[in-house]
Structures are given as C-alpha cells and as structure tokens.
Design an enzyme around this catalytic site. Sequence first.
Site, mmCIF file in Angstrom:
data_model
loop_
_atom_site.group_PDB
_atom_site.id
_atom_site.type_symbol
_atom_site.label_atom_id
_atom_site.label_comp_id
_atom_site.label_asym_id
_atom_site.label_seq_id
_atom_site.Cartn_x
_atom_site.Cartn_y
_atom_site.Cartn_z
ATOM 1 C CD GLN A 124 -3.423 -4.385 6.700
ATOM 2 O OE1 GLN A 124 -3.632 -3.304 6.160
ATOM 3 N NE2 GLN A 124 -3.644 -5.528 6.087
ATOM 4 C CG ASP A 174 -9.944 -0.252 5.593
ATOM 5 O OD1 ASP A 174 -9.631 -0.701 4.469
ATOM 6 O OD2 ASP A 174 -9.277 -0.448 6.621
ATOM 7 C CE LYS A 205 -3.725 -2.472 2.353
ATOM 8 N NZ LYS A 205 -4.477 -2.789 3.555
HETATM 9 N N1 GUN Z 1 -6.429 -6.718 6.337
HETATM 10 C C1 GUN Z 1 -6.554 -7.375 5.162
HETATM 11 N N2 GUN Z 1 -7.159 -6.597 4.236
HETATM 12 C C2 GUN Z 1 -7.422 -5.413 4.846
HETATM 13 C C3 GUN Z 1 -8.031 -4.193 4.409
HETATM 14 O O1 GUN Z 1 -8.478 -4.049 3.254
HETATM 15 N N3 GUN Z 1 -8.115 -3.215 5.346
HETATM 16 C C4 GUN Z 1 -7.652 -3.361 6.617
HETATM 17 N N4 GUN Z 1 -7.786 -2.331 7.463
HETATM 18 N N5 GUN Z 1 -7.080 -4.479 7.045
HETATM 19 C C5 GUN Z 1 -6.961 -5.494 6.161
#
Ligand code: GUN
Length: 314
Positions: free
Chosen positions: A98, A124, A54
Amino acid sequence: MSCRKLDGAAAAAAIRAELAPQVQAFTQRCGRPPSLAIVLVGDDPASAVYVRGKERTGSETGLRVTIHRLPKETTLDEVLTLVKRFNGDAECDGILVQSPLPAAMGQDAEVRVVDAIDPARDVDGLHPYNVGLLAQGRVRMAPCTPSGVIELLDREGLPIAGRHAVVIGRSAIVGKPMSMLLLQRDATVTVCHSKTSDLPAITRQADILVSAVGRPGFVTSDMVKPGAAVVDVGTTPISDRALAVRLFGEGSPRVSALAARGSIVVGDVHPSVAGIAGALSPVPGGVGPLTIAMLLKNTLAAATAREQSTRGAD
Ligand code: GUN
C-alpha cells in the site's frame, strides 16, 4: 441539464457478483482460494481504511486476503525481504504494497518495492514489465483505479471510441495508465498536469473528463463542457468545516456528516459541476468501490494465469 449519477457502487457489486462463481471454481479446482498479500507499513489512517476495505470485500468474494502490518520504523530492506518471500510462495497469487510508504524509507522506496514484486503477482499493475505491456496495448495487469474507470464508463453505456478524453493528473498509479487505457479504447486523449497552461480551455473540450489530482473542488463548472461525462478519482479526507460549507453549502448532509464523524472524504469535482455535466461519478460511491473490485479481478486473473503456467510446466 439533468446529470446522471455514475453509480460505481452498483458497477462494483455487479463485478463482484460475476467474480464470485469464478473464485469458487478456482477454489474447487486448486483446493485453495486465490490469495492476496497486502503489506501496510506505518499508520497512515486513510491507508488503514482502504486496506481494511480490500480485505473485507476480498474475503466476502471468497478470496484469501492477508494484511501484513509493519511498524513505521520498518526499513526498506525489510519490506523488500517480505516481498521476495511472497514472490517465492506458491500459494501467494497477488502482492500489493500500500502507498504511501513512510517518508523515512526514502524517496525511491515505492519504485524499489514495485520493481521487486514478481510481475506475475503484481495485481496493482505497476511493475515496469506490466506498464510496458500496457503501453504496447498488450494489457496483462492494469492498475485498478483506471481500469475501474473504464469499467464504469462501459457499464454505464458511455462510448469511449472517438471521444475526446481529458485526464487531469499524470501519476503512475492513475493519470498515465488512465491515458493509455483510454487511448487503447480509441479515445483522443489529452493529459493535463500542474504545468499545463490554460487548463480550463482544455478541459472544456472534454467529452470525458477524468480528474485525479487530490484537491477538493478543483474542477469547477466553468471547466466542464455541457453534457460531458465527468469521472472524479479524487478522494481527499477533510475535517475543515469551513471548507465543507464552501463546497456543499450550509445545512447540507455532507456538512452534517462531517460534524458527526469528524471527517469526510471529498472528490476533486465541485458539486456545482452536477449542473452542467451529463454524467458524474460521486465521491464516495463512484470510482472507489471499483478500485477494489478490479483488485479482486486482477488477483483472480493472476491466480488463474499462475495455475495455467504451473500446469504447462507439468
Ligand atoms: N494507495 C492508494 N491507492 C492505492 C492502490 O491502488 N494501490 C496501492 N498499492 N497503494 C495505493
């Protein structure tokens, strides 16, 4: 039957190319790039890899992405305090904590953290306010993976309206928002989960089958209607050679990759499904890159909305 590969990497590259000039224009207007704060707690190796992806992709697209790494002993209150600090930071447009959080933080930690995020910075799309808007068909910020799946279907020219879409999995992050986005696009939607009886009888009705269960090879060819579009949201790291051989066959490049790297990421969909589906998204290179592209898109949208609301307040 020939099976078309749903090229998520190409779709994601196209989205990023569309975003880059908009990010540049924002940066020129506002004197700073759109900015995303990512909080990573603990040392889950898969999360560390996702978060680095990311950061790298965000920076390449012109965003400011900052990772706040916290030790696994961090308390829930400490994470909440950090989130509140970002909520009050005029130069922070998006906040992402995350998942998963360390188990020691308690069962409701993820819910409490999401509830604390300013909905305007919730890139998100998991805050109850944004989930409510999504359920009402007034999407403001949709979760990145399911909105990436919709982008993939659209960009591959696969129609959604009037199709029977079957979603396997009912998580807050994929299954539920996926079903709502498909419904909004006029699909007839069935959501299946661990208590669904005779799952194959239902999945065999799907024109569009989305699997998000996180079990390697879970979707087998007897579960798929000939010609269906199958979207594989599963990403499970495996290091078990015997499992890789069962899935891909002795001598396959994926088994060699596991031998070379120690682990590979595999999807929910058994490779034999390529023999029956009309279209299939690969893992890796399917939905994964789109999740990141949609995160960047949400961050730019959040930054632009905040810019406009600040101007409105002048
Ligand atoms: N863990 C795995 N995928 C994601 C996501 O898209 N957002 C977040 N916050 N955690 C994750």
